[in-house]
Design a protein around this motif. Structure first.
Motif, short mmCIF file in Angstrom:
data_model
loop_
_atom_site.label_atom_id
_atom_site.label_comp_id
_atom_site.label_asym_id
_atom_site.label_seq_id
_atom_site.Cartn_x
_atom_site.Cartn_y
_atom_site.Cartn_z
N ALA A 1 1.98 6.91 -6.64
CA ALA A 1 1.01 7.96 -6.97
C ALA A 1 1.65 9.34 -6.85
O ALA A 1 1.49 10.20 -7.72
CB ALA A 1 -0.21 7.87 -6.05
N VAL B 1 -4.14 24.03 -23.96
CA VAL B 1 -2.99 23.64 -24.77
C VAL B 1 -2.04 22.87 -23.86
O VAL B 1 -1.69 23.36 -22.79
CB VAL B 1 -2.28 24.88 -25.35
N PRO B 2 -1.66 21.66 -24.26
CA PRO B 2 -0.80 20.86 -23.37
C PRO B 2 0.56 21.52 -23.18
O PRO B 2 0.97 22.36 -23.96
CB PRO B 2 -0.67 19.53 -24.11
N SER B 3 1.25 21.13 -22.12
CA SER B 3 2.61 21.62 -21.90
C SER B 3 3.47 21.18 -23.08
O SER B 3 3.15 20.22 -23.76
CB SER B 3 3.18 21.06 -20.61
N ARG B 4 4.50 21.93 -23.33
CA ARG B 4 5.35 21.57 -24.46
C ARG B 4 6.79 21.96 -24.20
O ARG B 4 7.07 22.84 -23.39
CB ARG B 4 4.86 22.24 -25.73
N PHE C 1 -3.99 15.41 -14.02
CA PHE C 1 -2.79 16.06 -14.51
C PHE C 1 -2.55 15.77 -15.98
O PHE C 1 -2.11 16.62 -16.73
CB PHE C 1 -1.57 15.67 -13.67
N ASN D 1 2.22 1.89 -3.38
CA ASN D 1 1.26 2.49 -4.31
C ASN D 1 1.11 3.99 -4.10
O ASN D 1 1.00 4.75 -5.04
CB ASN D 1 -0.11 1.81 -4.17
N ILE D 2 1.10 4.38 -2.83
CA ILE D 2 1.00 5.81 -2.53
C ILE D 2 2.24 6.53 -3.04
O ILE D 2 2.16 7.58 -3.68
CB ILE D 2 0.82 6.03 -1.00
N ARG E 1 0.83 -1.20 0.00
CA ARG E 1 0.00 0.00 0.00
C ARG E 1 0.87 1.26 0.00
O ARG E 1 0.64 2.20 -0.76
CB ARG E 1 -0.89 -0.03 1.24
N GLU F 1 10.58 24.04 -20.78
CA GLU F 1 9.28 23.39 -20.71
C GLU F 1 8.26 24.49 -20.42
O GLU F 1 8.37 25.18 -19.41
CB GLU F 1 9.30 22.37 -19.57
N PHE G 1 3.72 14.49 -13.58
CA PHE G 1 2.78 15.23 -14.43
C PHE G 1 2.76 16.70 -14.08
O PHE G 1 2.65 17.55 -14.95
CB PHE G 1 1.37 14.63 -14.32
N ALA G 2 2.89 16.99 -12.78
CA ALA G 2 2.91 18.39 -12.36
C ALA G 2 4.06 19.12 -13.03
O ALA G 2 3.99 20.29 -13.35
CB ALA G 2 3.03 18.49 -10.84
N GLY H 1 5.20 18.38 -15.90
CA GLY H 1 5.07 18.34 -17.35
C GLY H 1 5.95 17.29 -17.99
O GLY H 1 6.54 17.53 -19.02
N PHE H 2 6.06 16.15 -17.37
CA PHE H 2 6.74 14.98 -17.96
C PHE H 2 8.26 15.09 -17.97
O PHE H 2 8.92 14.23 -18.51
CB PHE H 2 6.27 14.69 -19.40
N VAL H 3 8.82 16.17 -17.44
CA VAL H 3 10.29 16.24 -17.36
C VAL H 3 10.68 16.53 -15.92
O VAL H 3 9.87 17.07 -15.17
CB VAL H 3 10.89 17.35 -18.26
N PRO I 1 4.53 25.32 -19.37
CA PRO I 1 3.41 24.57 -18.78
C PRO I 1 2.16 24.63 -19.66
O PRO I 1 2.04 25.52 -20.52
CB PRO I 1 3.18 25.27 -17.44
N SER I 2 1.25 23.69 -19.43
CA SER I 2 -0.01 23.73 -20.17
C SER I 2 -0.72 25.02 -19.82
O SER I 2 -0.48 25.61 -18.78
CB SER I 2 -0.89 22.54 -19.79
N LEU J 1 4.04 9.87 -9.74
CA LEU J 1 3.33 10.17 -10.98
C LEU J 1 2.77 11.59 -10.94
O LEU J 1 2.86 12.34 -11.91
CB LEU J 1 2.17 9.18 -11.19
N PHE J 2 2.24 11.92 -9.76
CA PHE J 2 1.68 13.27 -9.55
C PHE J 2 2.75 14.32 -9.86
O PHE J 2 2.56 15.24 -10.63
CB PHE J 2 1.23 13.36 -8.09
#
Lengths: 354, 354
Positions: free
Chosen positions: A9, B36-39, B16, A5-6, A2, A35, A16-17, A19-21, A37-38, A12-13
């Motif tokens: 999470a 618009v997604p992050s880029r 996210f 998993n946290i 457990r 980068e 994504f926050a 922006g994948f880098v 942001p969106s 992953l959070f």
């Protein structure tokens, strides 16, 4: 488990926050890559309601599907053409324009004429090279932009139905454009001829002049390449900064790239007759270049404008607020569309011989 | 509980992945607002190495700190001025430019002169209104742009050290600019005067003409507002599309907004003398407007260019590849910076009286 998993999470959070880098890399990449942001981009209230409706359209993801066979390429071009042609009778009527098919130097053309030609335009003609990502716009469907120009500007227009891939890759389109230009010069002085086109047609406008120079033909009086695709490689800053900001093209990857390769047919994409930004524009006539702030190809227009200016050409630039690729010729009831055509007509009137 | 946590993780992941808005809303917002997604935006290779270095700079988050007291405002302005002034001796020497403080109509000015003034420029003068978000650039620190212009263009420049907030909000800056313009007209014909400035200085260039019209003064021969802040409200498409793409301004929120409010001092931000996009530009002289593709204020330039064209003004636009706000006057060794000044000099030479 457990806890794991946290942990996952949270990871992953964070990923994504950021922006994948990695967060640190966002500001500190030694190459200066950043980068962004969106973001949320509202429809601007600085354009007309009609243009707001054009800008509000969502990007159509089906635009980016890449045909896999010659039959699929043709089916897609047929579909696009049919949709355009269906709307042309109403457009011709609204703008009081007539369209007659003909041939010139063995090339299919359309003679696109306004209801009445202004006296100063009697001995002038505009040659039109339609757009359509190098694969769309065959036959009558390619006349839409010519109808707008004839209707708004009062010039007679010869629209070239040049050959295209998949059956006819480079240099068929260029051969046809130059052949028609040469034929027009039989009856009209070069200085009385203007050439215009949008996107692929804007690029073809420029390469037609390059080929004309090579073949010793005189330059036309003026040209109006609209958001010209002057670089088929993925080069130019707005290809990145305006990716998915442009609601018409989206990105240059996928479909657009596949049309470039289909057209080039194995030739180096940096060949100046494919990507005229790498060519020679010395001696070009007065040129008006148009783009929009959301245009994926804004950099193409900006770079070509600078290149022309550096070569001493009388080149001017007009950029339209909030517009994506080629939206200056979208809804004919939008005041911006009328204003665009008025600017082009004024430019041709100022620079063409009489 | 474990299942709930996983569920939460998936929810956050999806949230996210969709860029903080429900996925469906991204494409289907009835107002046309889009996410618009992050880029990742690399530094373009379509500009000089020097300009690449300017574009590669990370955004400085400390730019967006908002001073809370008059003392803090002054301390920040002092700090920015000191950093600029320290680099001026080398700049003056590199460009062969002399700077002399003086007063004109009771307003502090600097006379900025090139080593030699070209014969055709003997009876011409450029008036300079520095930028600096309406709060920076007092004293000698405001002369940097004037030094570049004098050095590259060969024109004599009068740089106005106009009063600014926090001590002197609107209309002090405008009063000073108009007073100096009026004084210049005592010795120089209006047609022989050009006015230029960047950002807040570009906007002040335009409002100076509006006030000159109101006061019955003749128009100058030409003006060159660079990326002018013609709208102090959060209006214009690139304020959204180029947010955080611009590595100098970042966004209009925070610090920039606070300087607008400080300058306006309670006045409606849509007052044409604060935001000249809402004013009357009929009768304006030839105008050259400059911006860059990454400029947060690209829309300001584009909208002002269109407004001038619609009013029948001979207005031209130049947009620079990959540049954020005002980077056409960044590194004097960048060929783009020289080219920008050559364009402005050519424009003034073409349109000013002799």
């Amino acid at each position: 488990m457990r806890t794991f998993n946290i942990f996952l999470a949270v990871l992953l959070f964070a990923w994504f926050a950021a922006g994948f880098v990695p967060i640190a890399a966002a500001q500190q990449d030694p190459t200066g890559t950043r980068e962004v942001p969106s973001r949320v981009i509202p429809v601007p209230d600085t354009v007309s309601p009609q243009m707001q409706a054009v800008i509000a359209r969502p990007f159509d993801p089906s635009f980016n599907l890449v045909p896999q066979t010659t039959a699929e390429w043709k089916a897609r071009a047929e579909k696009v053409a049919a949709a355009t042609v269906a709307r042309l009778p109403k457009l011709r009527e609204a703008l009081g324009v007539s369209v007659q098919p003909a041939t010139m130097a063995g090339v299919k053309i359309f003679i696109v004429a306004p209801k009445s030609i202004a006296p100063q335009n009697r001995d002038r003609v505009l040659m039109h090279l339609h757009g359509g990502v190098r694969v769309f716009g065959f036959g009558e469907s390619g006349t839409r932009e010519a109808i707008l120009m004839a209707g708004f500007s009062g010039f007679k227009v010869i629209s070239v139905d040049y050959r295209m891939p998949p059956d006819f890759p480079f240099p068929a389109a260029l051969d046809d454009a130059v052949a028609v230009y040469r034929a027009i010069l039989q009856t009209t002085g070069a200085k009385n001829v203007g050439i215009f086109g949008t996107s692929a047609g804007g690029s073809l406008t420029i390469t037609t002049l390059m080929r004309a120079k090579i073949e010793g033909l005189p330059m036309p009086g003026a040209i109006a390449p609209g958001t010209p695709t002057v670089d088929l490689t993925k080069t130019g800053d707005t290809l990145f900064t305006n990716a998915m900001v442009d609601n018409f093209l989206g990105t240059q990857d996928g479909f657009i790239r596949s049309t470039a390769l289909l057209y080039a047919n194995g030739r180096d994409l940096k060949d100046p007759l494919l990507s005229p930004i790498y060519g020679d524009v010395q001696g070009f006539p007065p040129t008006i270049v148009t783009s929009g702030t959301r245009d994926l190809y804004l950099s193409n227009s900006v770079r070509m404008h600078r290149k022309l200016r550096a070569a001493g050409v009388e080149a001017v630039l007009q950029i339209w607020e909030g517009q994506s690729h080629a939206q200056y010729m979208s809804d004919i009831t939008a005041p911006e569309v009328k204003e665009y055509h008025n600017e082009i007509a004024r430019f041709f009137d100022l620079h063409l011989g009489r």
